[in-house]
Motif scaffolding. Structure first.
Motif: not given
Lengths: 378, 378
Positions: B32-33, B37-38, B143, B150
């Motif tokens: 989730l973090d 950030r995206h 994306e 990531e």
């Protein structure tokens, strides 16, 4: 039956959207992180259990609160959890029965009740809390109250009030220093709940002895002074309890308002000697609550426990937990390494996928101009 | 019916205990973090919806997967969500229909299916993911794949493999350059699924034209070379798709293994041109998956979307996400300010409540000796 409109949800079930959903997750996380720093370890019980076993352990919820599921696999009735403390108690009593005590467990998850109420229009709520199993001492209560306050302050809650109560006070007095029959006890409780001094006095001499408890309500230290004087005049009937409450209150910061409502029992029916509710300025109703209680072991005996739980969503609805992110639009052809570095510094980035993407419409606060974030509108 | 033992849970529903529960929460948070950030923003749909509306939007799950609830309040049948992407689609199509596109939403929560399978013994699982609504372009797919990698790397997953697929490839070819009747198409698919070249050839000349697709499976670049040569020989039938895949693969780090299985369709039935599965060393089966698909708008038209989702618990069971905390026992009479400072430095503290509390039995790694943490056993 008529067709259900595609966006309609059942009564009491709803979507949380941005930014409230993020704020709700943030409050939950903050509580979990705070209790983790105090050694509470996470457990994750399932959403549903056998109705029979779940109902047997319910504390703040009642069997009539359960939303039931007919499970074709087990051919049994399951129930969705209306509360997680019963599940944490089950875990402590069964799979973690042999873990060293005191056992500190934390939890967070959705709970569902059959019906909403006027006060609680939501049937599904997020619940988060911590339980200290194996102790209901003054030290245990002190830790739970302290951790509760620390968690709420970390979540940005201001103007906190802790309202203490002694849930089994009437039972204890009625069985000891100030005898009451069961019928009298129920009548006394009703009038104490209503804080109706006249009606209490009218119940007769034995009931009227409980009158001073109505006055021992309000700001903590003044109410305690009254109760202590009264206890001293009654052979020290409450001395141990009051000494405990003083010890629990002692380490609490001066900016936390403390109150006492010694005979409050609503929602504390299952709790033993100690309970507390949390309130905050600008927030209607109770934020959370906690206290001491007993867990049933697998052999039927009882184990002492102390815990607290709260519901983050009402806090979010009252405006707590909201953070305005720095949101950075990345135009086509931006420097990807620079964008990654900025994300590392705490920026949220929103990358353009086509020429028509509009950073401002996507609620970005800034856009990446070469290597530098620039605010929109400047 | 016989009594249910107090610790027994229904088949496929289970407790997660420490430290696995914490690791599961940590993986979910990390995902989730990373997506936050995206620019992906959190939504929280409810655990249950009207069966009718939920079933109409199901993608990777089927109506027969639903665990149903008779709701006395709405007098309707509700269903517990077997998957959250359908709910995110509903939110995008209804309450967030007017939000700017592309709309980036993230989610995490429990999903429940009626039945477990041998491969998935759990009926309840945590699901976490992100959906990019309003685009299924190469940029959108890039994306999503990038963010998936990531997120998994941030969660400590090593040896990642991304397996690409082209879910509607056979439909596209059969309707265009390499015609097939519906019956032929089904037969071709079956043999491609089985990777049975002999059986495919035996289906006749039109089916045999699909033979090269079996060989275009395996390490990404070699398989792409074969597909590109084949596309060139067939009037550029697949050139657009292949150019898209090359573009998606290009920014992916060299340490991620890429494979191609262009005709893989298991679980991708609802996806449009692009799909991917994620695997990792030391992990049996798929970690997560994603791809492009269509969301039904309220007016019945379709909106393009691209997303991914994964299930943290199998990752935790494989050993990912575990962290050994520094756990500090605080003896009675410890320095509370020093303990608070150490918690601020990342220590978990476990405060003694009585003389009998044993820090070592409570799995503390250290104890506070005056102002200093000392390891047990030294």
């Amino acid at each position: 039956m008529t067709m259900i409109p595609p966006g309609l949800l059942p009564e009491g079930l709803s979507d949380r959207l941005p930014p409230q959903a993020e704020a709700s997750a943030r409050v939950t996380r903050t509580v979990l992180d705070t209790v983790a720093r105090h050694g509470f370890e996470r457990v994750m019980p399932p959403l549903a259990e056998f109705e029979e076993t779940l109902a047997s352990r319910l504390k703040s919820a009642q069997p009539q609160d359960l939303l039931r599921v007919i499970d074709p696999v087990s051919q049994r009735t399951l129930a969705l959890r209306p509360d997680m403390t019963a599940q944490v108690g089950r875990i402590a009593a069964t799979r973690m029965a042999n873990a060293a005590r005191p056992l500190r467990l934390s939890y967070a998850g959705s709970v569902i009740r059959l019906k909403a109420s006027q006060l609680r229009p939501e049937r599904e709520r997020m619940q988060v809390g911590a339980e200290l199993i194996g102790a209901d001492s003054v030290a245990a209560a002190t830790e739970i109250v302290t951790v509760t306050i620390e968690a709420l302050q970390a979540a940005g809650v201001k103007g906190i009030t802790i309202d203490f109560t002694l849930p089994d006070l009437i039972d204890t007095l009625a069985a000891g220093h100030m005898p009451l029959s069961d019928t009298e006890k129920e009548a006394v409780r009703t009038e104490l709940d209503a804080k109706d001094a006249g009606a209490l006095a009218a119940l007769g001499e034995r009931a009227a002895a409980y009158l001073p408890l109505i006055e021992a309500t309000g700001p903590f230290h003044a109410a305690m002074d009254r109760l202590e004087a009264w206890s001293a005049a009654h052979g020290g009937a409450l001395d141990d309890r009051l000494k405990g409450l003083r010890a629990i209150a002692k380490p609490i910061d001066w900016d936390i308002r403390l109150t006492l409502d010694p005979t409050e029992r609503h929602g504390f029916e299952y709790q033993s000697w100690f309970g507390f509710s949390v309130f905050a300025d600008g927030f209607i109703g109770e934020i959370g609550r906690g206290g001491s209680y007993a867990i049933m072991r697998a052999d039927g005996s009882e184990e002492a426990a102390t815990g607290f739980s709260l519901y983050p969503d009402p806090l979010v609805d009252a405006g707590f937990g909201m953070v305005e992110p720095r949101r950075l639009f990345l135009p086509l052809g931006h420097d990807a390494a620079r964008a990654a570095a900025l994300r590392g510094e705490g920026w949220q980035s929103v990358a353009a996928l086509s020429d028509s993407d509009d950073g401002s419409a996507l609620r970005c606060t800034h856009w990446l101009d070469g290597p530098e974030p620039r605010p929109y509108g400047c």
